[in-house]
Design a protein around this motif. Structure first.
Motif, PDB file in Angstrom:
ATOM      1  N   SER A   9       0.832  -1.204   0.000  1.00  0.00           N
ATOM      2  CA  SER A   9       0.000   0.000   0.000  1.00  0.00           C
ATOM      3  C   SER A   9       0.870   1.258   0.000  1.00  0.00           C
ATOM      4  O   SER A   9       2.065   1.201   0.294  1.00  0.00           O
ATOM      5  CB  SER A   9      -0.911   0.004   1.231  1.00  0.00           C
ATOM      6  N   ASP A  10       0.246   2.391  -0.299  1.00  0.00           N
ATOM      7  CA  ASP A  10       0.975   3.667  -0.261  1.00  0.00           C
ATOM      8  C   ASP A  10       1.523   3.925   1.131  1.00  0.00           C
ATOM      9  O   ASP A  10       2.642   4.418   1.284  1.00  0.00           O
ATOM     10  CB  ASP A  10       0.062   4.827  -0.677  1.00  0.00           C
ATOM     11  N   ARG A  11       0.747   3.604   2.134  1.00  0.00           N
ATOM     12  CA  ARG A  11       1.186   3.800   3.526  1.00  0.00           C
ATOM     13  C   ARG A  11       2.420   2.953   3.833  1.00  0.00           C
ATOM     14  O   ARG A  11       3.385   3.426   4.428  1.00  0.00           O
ATOM     15  CB  ARG A  11       0.042   3.461   4.461  1.00  0.00           C
ATOM     16  N   GLU A  12       2.360   1.663   3.429  1.00  0.00           N
ATOM     17  CA  GLU A  12       3.513   0.781   3.642  1.00  0.00           C
ATOM     18  C   GLU A  12       4.727   1.284   2.876  1.00  0.00           C
ATOM     19  O   GLU A  12       5.842   1.289   3.404  1.00  0.00           O
ATOM     20  CB  GLU A  12       3.191  -0.649   3.183  1.00  0.00           C
ATOM     21  N   ARG A  13       4.518   1.691   1.652  1.00  0.00           N
ATOM     22  CA  ARG A  13       5.612   2.176   0.816  1.00  0.00           C
ATOM     23  C   ARG A  13       6.302   3.372   1.479  1.00  0.00           C
ATOM     24  O   ARG A  13       7.524   3.474   1.491  1.00  0.00           O
ATOM     25  CB  ARG A  13       5.117   2.516  -0.587  1.00  0.00           C
ATOM     26  N   GLY A  14       5.522   4.274   2.067  1.00  0.00           N
ATOM     27  CA  GLY A  14       6.096   5.419   2.764  1.00  0.00           C
ATOM     28  C   GLY A  14       6.911   4.994   3.978  1.00  0.00           C
ATOM     29  O   GLY A  14       8.019   5.479   4.201  1.00  0.00           O
ATOM     30  N   TYR A  15       6.349   4.079   4.753  1.00  0.00           N
ATOM     31  CA  TYR A  15       7.050   3.588   5.943  1.00  0.00           C
ATOM     32  C   TYR A  15       8.310   2.817   5.550  1.00  0.00           C
ATOM     33  O   TYR A  15       9.392   3.035   6.117  1.00  0.00           O
ATOM     34  CB  TYR A  15       6.108   2.718   6.771  1.00  0.00           C
ATOM     35  N   TYR A  16       8.167   1.913   4.584  1.00  0.00           N
ATOM     36  CA  TYR A  16       9.320   1.134   4.132  1.00  0.00           C
ATOM     37  C   TYR A  16      10.397   2.040   3.546  1.00  0.00           C
ATOM     38  O   TYR A  16      11.588   1.770   3.685  1.00  0.00           O
ATOM     39  CB  TYR A  16       8.900   0.083   3.103  1.00  0.00           C
ATOM     40  N   GLY A  17       9.966   3.104   2.887  1.00  0.00           N
ATOM     41  CA  GLY A  17      10.929   4.057   2.329  1.00  0.00           C
ATOM     42  C   GLY A  17      11.767   4.711   3.419  1.00  0.00           C
ATOM     43  O   GLY A  17      12.976   4.919   3.247  1.00  0.00           O
ATOM     44  N   ARG A  59      15.682 -12.126  -5.223  1.00  0.00           N
ATOM     45  CA  ARG A  59      15.209 -12.874  -6.400  1.00  0.00           C
ATOM     46  C   ARG A  59      16.315 -13.187  -7.389  1.00  0.00           C
ATOM     47  O   ARG A  59      16.347 -14.240  -7.981  1.00  0.00           O
ATOM     48  CB  ARG A  59      14.110 -12.090  -7.108  1.00  0.00           C
ATOM     49  N   GLY A  60      17.217 -12.263  -7.605  1.00  0.00           N
ATOM     50  CA  GLY A  60      18.281 -12.467  -8.584  1.00  0.00           C
ATOM     51  C   GLY A  60      19.491 -13.172  -8.027  1.00  0.00           C
ATOM     52  O   GLY A  60      20.490 -13.348  -8.721  1.00  0.00           O
ATOM     53  N   VAL A  61      19.408 -13.611  -6.773  1.00  0.00           N
ATOM     54  CA  VAL A  61      20.504 -14.280  -6.075  1.00  0.00           C
ATOM     55  C   VAL A  61      21.799 -13.482  -6.269  1.00  0.00           C
ATOM     56  O   VAL A  61      22.825 -14.007  -6.676  1.00  0.00           O
ATOM     57  CB  VAL A  61      20.649 -15.755  -6.521  1.00  0.00           C
ATOM     58  N   GLN A  62      21.702 -12.191  -5.963  1.00  0.00           N
ATOM     59  CA  GLN A  62      22.841 -11.292  -6.127  1.00  0.00           C
ATOM     60  C   GLN A  62      23.628 -11.117  -4.833  1.00  0.00           C
ATOM     61  O   GLN A  62      24.701 -10.519  -4.836  1.00  0.00           O
ATOM     62  CB  GLN A  62      22.353  -9.925  -6.606  1.00  0.00           C
ATOM     63  N   GLY A  63      23.073 -11.565  -3.724  1.00  0.00           N
ATOM     64  CA  GLY A  63      23.744 -11.388  -2.447  1.00  0.00           C
ATOM     65  C   GLY A  63      23.567  -9.996  -1.878  1.00  0.00           C
ATOM     66  O   GLY A  63      24.238  -9.614  -0.929  1.00  0.00           O
ATOM     67  N   SER A  64      22.654  -9.239  -2.463  1.00  0.00           N
ATOM     68  CA  SER A  64      22.336  -7.895  -1.974  1.00  0.00           C
ATOM     69  C   SER A  64      20.889  -7.591  -2.329  1.00  0.00           C
ATOM     70  O   SER A  64      20.295  -8.268  -3.156  1.00  0.00           O
ATOM     71  CB  SER A  64      23.270  -6.857  -2.598  1.00  0.00           C
ATOM     72  N   LEU A  65      20.339  -6.575  -1.673  1.00  0.00           N
ATOM     73  CA  LEU A  65      18.948  -6.197  -1.913  1.00  0.00           C
ATOM     74  C   LEU A  65      18.881  -4.762  -2.404  1.00  0.00           C
ATOM     75  O   LEU A  65      19.481  -3.867  -1.793  1.00  0.00           O
ATOM     76  CB  LEU A  65      18.119  -6.308  -0.630  1.00  0.00           C
ATOM     77  N   GLY A  66      18.119  -4.552  -3.473  1.00  0.00           N
ATOM     78  CA  GLY A  66      17.761  -3.207  -3.892  1.00  0.00           C
ATOM     79  C   GLY A  66      16.549  -2.776  -3.090  1.00  0.00           C
ATOM     80  O   GLY A  66      16.019  -3.531  -2.260  1.00  0.00           O
ATOM     81  N   GLN A  67      16.077  -1.577  -3.344  1.00  0.00           N
ATOM     82  CA  GLN A  67      14.955  -1.047  -2.569  1.00  0.00           C
ATOM     83  C   GLN A  67      13.708  -1.921  -2.694  1.00  0.00           C
ATOM     84  O   GLN A  67      13.069  -2.246  -1.687  1.00  0.00           O
ATOM     85  CB  GLN A  67      14.643   0.381  -2.990  1.00  0.00           C
ATOM     86  N   ASP A  68      13.336  -2.308  -3.897  1.00  0.00           N
ATOM     87  CA  ASP A  68      12.136  -3.130  -4.078  1.00  0.00           C
ATOM     88  C   ASP A  68      12.265  -4.467  -3.347  1.00  0.00           C
ATOM     89  O   ASP A  68      11.328  -4.938  -2.716  1.00  0.00           O
ATOM     90  CB  ASP A  68      11.860  -3.384  -5.562  1.00  0.00           C
ATOM     91  N   GLU A  69      13.432  -5.071  -3.431  1.00  0.00           N
ATOM     92  CA  GLU A  69      13.660  -6.355  -2.758  1.00  0.00           C
ATOM     93  C   GLU A  69      13.622  -6.176  -1.234  1.00  0.00           C
ATOM     94  O   GLU A  69      13.109  -7.031  -0.515  1.00  0.00           O
ATOM     95  CB  GLU A  69      14.994  -6.945  -3.201  1.00  0.00           C
ATOM     96  N   PHE A  70      14.154  -5.062  -0.773  1.00  0.00           N
ATOM     97  CA  PHE A  70      14.118  -4.745   0.656  1.00  0.00           C
ATOM     98  C   PHE A  70      12.672  -4.601   1.120  1.00  0.00           C
ATOM     99  O   PHE A  70      12.307  -5.085   2.189  1.00  0.00           O
ATOM    100  CB  PHE A  70      14.915  -3.468   0.908  1.00  0.00           C
ATOM    101  N   PHE A  71      11.839  -3.962   0.304  1.00  0.00           N
ATOM    102  CA  PHE A  71      10.419  -3.822   0.638  1.00  0.00           C
ATOM    103  C   PHE A  71       9.756  -5.190   0.759  1.00  0.00           C
ATOM    104  O   PHE A  71       8.940  -5.416   1.646  1.00  0.00           O
ATOM    105  CB  PHE A  71       9.693  -2.980  -0.410  1.00  0.00           C
ATOM    106  N   VAL A  72      10.107  -6.112  -0.124  1.00  0.00           N
ATOM    107  CA  VAL A  72       9.575  -7.479  -0.047  1.00  0.00           C
ATOM    108  C   VAL A  72       9.989  -8.108   1.276  1.00  0.00           C
ATOM    109  O   VAL A  72       9.165  -8.695   1.984  1.00  0.00           O
ATOM    110  CB  VAL A  72      10.045  -8.338  -1.243  1.00  0.00           C
ATOM    111  N   ALA A  73      11.264  -7.980   1.630  1.00  0.00           N
ATOM    112  CA  ALA A  73      11.746  -8.543   2.890  1.00  0.00           C
ATOM    113  C   ALA A  73      10.984  -7.958   4.078  1.00  0.00           C
ATOM    114  O   ALA A  73      10.568  -8.687   4.973  1.00  0.00           O
ATOM    115  CB  ALA A  73      13.252  -8.311   3.039  1.00  0.00           C
ATOM    116  N   LEU A  74      10.797  -6.644   4.061  1.00  0.00           N
ATOM    117  CA  LEU A  74      10.078  -6.000   5.161  1.00  0.00           C
ATOM    118  C   LEU A  74       8.645  -6.480   5.251  1.00  0.00           C
ATOM    119  O   LEU A  74       8.123  -6.717   6.346  1.00  0.00           O
ATOM    120  CB  LEU A  74      10.106  -4.475   4.995  1.00  0.00           C
ATOM    121  N   ARG A  75       8.010  -6.646   4.116  1.00  0.00           N
ATOM    122  CA  ARG A  75       6.622  -7.132   4.104  1.00  0.00           C
ATOM    123  C   ARG A  75       6.541  -8.528   4.694  1.00  0.00           C
ATOM    124  O   ARG A  75       5.633  -8.848   5.450  1.00  0.00           O
ATOM    125  CB  ARG A  75       6.086  -7.107   2.666  1.00  0.00           C
TER     126      ARG A  75
END
Length: 78
Positions: A9-17, A59-75
């Motif tokens: 949600s927009d609310r989650e996106r703001g908090y996760y940001g 997802r890409g098995v890169q050993g690091s997280l971008g912002q979108d991947e971090f949001f998935v982890a937080l969710r």
């Protein structure tokens, strides 16, 4: 908006940001494994569960997280 198939949600996106800004304080745009684990362990979840969350979020098995991947982890954390 959906990240990795998860609706955020927009609310989650703001908090996760705001959490992303804390975790990526150097502004590199990606969190290395150690950096992400140090941040995510604050959740109090067992490391085995965090490992499973990491496996889904990195997802890409890169050993690091971008912002979108971090949001998935937080969710998934909570």
């Amino acid at each position: 908006m959906a990240y990795g198939g998860l609706a955020v949600s927009d609310r989650e996106r703001g908090y996760y940001g705001s959490l992303w800004a804390q975790a990526d304080s150097a502004g590199q745009g990606r969190l290395g494994g150690v950096q992400a684990v140090n941040f995510l362990t604050r959740s109090g979840l067992d490391r085995r569960i965090l490992k499973q969350i990491w496996d889904v979020a990195d997802r890409g098995v890169q050993g690091s997280l971008g912002q979108d991947e971090f949001f998935v982890a937080l969710r998934l954390v909570g």
